[in-house]
Scaffold this motif. Structure first.
Motif, PDB file in Angstrom:
ATOM      1  N   SER A 136       1.590   4.672   7.275  1.00  0.00           N
ATOM      2  CA  SER A 136       0.576   4.604   6.216  1.00  0.00           C
ATOM      3  C   SER A 136      -0.228   5.899   6.155  1.00  0.00           C
ATOM      4  O   SER A 136      -0.586   6.372   5.073  1.00  0.00           O
ATOM      5  CB  SER A 136      -0.350   3.417   6.439  1.00  0.00           C
ATOM      6  OG  SER A 136       0.322   2.205   6.203  1.00  0.00           O
ATOM      7  N   TYR A 169       0.842  -1.206   0.000  1.00  0.00           N
ATOM      8  CA  TYR A 169       0.000   0.000   0.000  1.00  0.00           C
ATOM      9  C   TYR A 169       0.879   1.259   0.000  1.00  0.00           C
ATOM     10  O   TYR A 169       0.666   2.176  -0.796  1.00  0.00           O
ATOM     11  CB  TYR A 169      -0.914  -0.021   1.235  1.00  0.00           C
ATOM     12  CG  TYR A 169      -1.701   1.242   1.453  1.00  0.00           C
ATOM     13  CD1 TYR A 169      -2.869   1.486   0.732  1.00  0.00           C
ATOM     14  CD2 TYR A 169      -1.288   2.192   2.379  1.00  0.00           C
ATOM     15  CE1 TYR A 169      -3.592   2.657   0.927  1.00  0.00           C
ATOM     16  CE2 TYR A 169      -2.014   3.353   2.588  1.00  0.00           C
ATOM     17  CZ  TYR A 169      -3.156   3.584   1.857  1.00  0.00           C
ATOM     18  OH  TYR A 169      -3.871   4.736   2.054  1.00  0.00           O
ATOM     19  N   GLN A 170       1.869   1.288   0.891  1.00  0.00           N
ATOM     20  CA  GLN A 170       2.751   2.449   0.984  1.00  0.00           C
ATOM     21  C   GLN A 170       3.578   2.626  -0.286  1.00  0.00           C
ATOM     22  O   GLN A 170       3.771   3.742  -0.765  1.00  0.00           O
ATOM     23  CB  GLN A 170       3.664   2.309   2.202  1.00  0.00           C
ATOM     24  CG  GLN A 170       2.927   2.362   3.515  1.00  0.00           C
ATOM     25  CD  GLN A 170       3.771   1.890   4.678  1.00  0.00           C
ATOM     26  OE1 GLN A 170       4.927   1.480   4.530  1.00  0.00           O
ATOM     27  NE2 GLN A 170       3.191   1.923   5.870  1.00  0.00           N
ATOM     28  N   THR A 197      -0.359   8.324   2.922  1.00  0.00           N
ATOM     29  CA  THR A 197      -1.669   8.668   2.368  1.00  0.00           C
ATOM     30  C   THR A 197      -1.828  10.185   2.288  1.00  0.00           C
ATOM     31  O   THR A 197      -2.323  10.718   1.283  1.00  0.00           O
ATOM     32  CB  THR A 197      -2.798   8.053   3.214  1.00  0.00           C
ATOM     33  OG1 THR A 197      -2.591   6.641   3.304  1.00  0.00           O
ATOM     34  CG2 THR A 197      -4.166   8.336   2.615  1.00  0.00           C
TER      35      THR A 197
END
Length: 157
Positions: A103, A10-11, A107
Motif C-alpha cells: 500500500s 485502496y490499491q 501510494t
C-alpha cells in the motif's frame, strides 16, 4: 519463498488513478504540442518560479521520467519477497506487513504521478509551480512513508 499479495480496493483505486494521471500527462503534452512556444520553462526554483528555459522538445523528458519511475515501482511491487520491511515479521502477521508495504508503494506511485503531472501541466501552460509546491511535494513523498512505516512498526503493540 514467493509471496502472493491480494490487491486491496485502496490499491486498485490508486493504481487506476495513477495510470489515468500518466495518460493525462501524455495527452496534455500531445494536445498542446503545436501551440507551445519555442521556449518553455525547464526548471523551477524552490519558490516555484521558473528559473530556466529551454526548447519545447525538453518537455518530452518529463513523461519519460514519469513512465520509468511508474514502471520501476510496479516492478518492485511484484517482488515482495525482496523487500526489507519495517516491523517484526512473523508467520501470523506476514500478510499484513507485506500488504501495508505494498500500500505504501502504491501510494508513493500515485504521489509521484501527481507531482510529475502537475510539473508537466505547469510547463506546458508556461505557469509557475507556486510557492506551495515544495512543501506539498515533500509532504506527498515523505508523508506516506512515515505513515506506513509507523503503522508497520506499531502493528500489534
Amino acid at each position: 519463498m514467493k509471496i502472493k499479495l491480494p490487491v486491496t480496493l485502496y490499491q486498485r483505486i490508486l493504481s487506476i488513478l495513477s495510470f489515468l494521471l500518466l495518460i493525462g500527462q501524455l495527452l496534455c503534452l500531445i494536445l498542446r504540442w503545436n501551440s507551445l512556444p519555442d521556449e518553455i520553462p525547464t526548471h523551477f526554483g524552490l519558490n516555484g518560479q521558473a528559473d530556466a528555459y529551454g526548447p519545447k522538445g525538453s518537455l518530452v523528458i518529463l513523461p519519460v521520467i514519469t513512465i520509468l519511475i511508474y514502471l520501476l515501482m510496479i516492478f518492485v511491487e511484484k517482488f515482495p519477497e525482496l523487500w526489507n520491511v519495517p516491523g517484526h515479521v512473523t508467520p501470523r502477521n506476514i500478510g499484513w506487513i507485506y500488504g501495508n508495504t505494498k500500500s505504501m508503494l502504491v501510494t508513493l506511485r500515485f504521489a509521484v504521478t501527481i507531482i510529475f503531472f502537475y510539473i508537466n501541466y505547469c510547463s506546458v501552460f508556461c505557469r509557475d509551480l507556486g510557492a506551495w509546491f515544495t512543501p506539498v511535494f515533500l509532504l506527498l513523498t515523505a508523508g506516506p512513508m512515515v505513515f506506513f512505516i509507523w503503522r508497520a512498526v506499531h502493528f500489534n503493540k
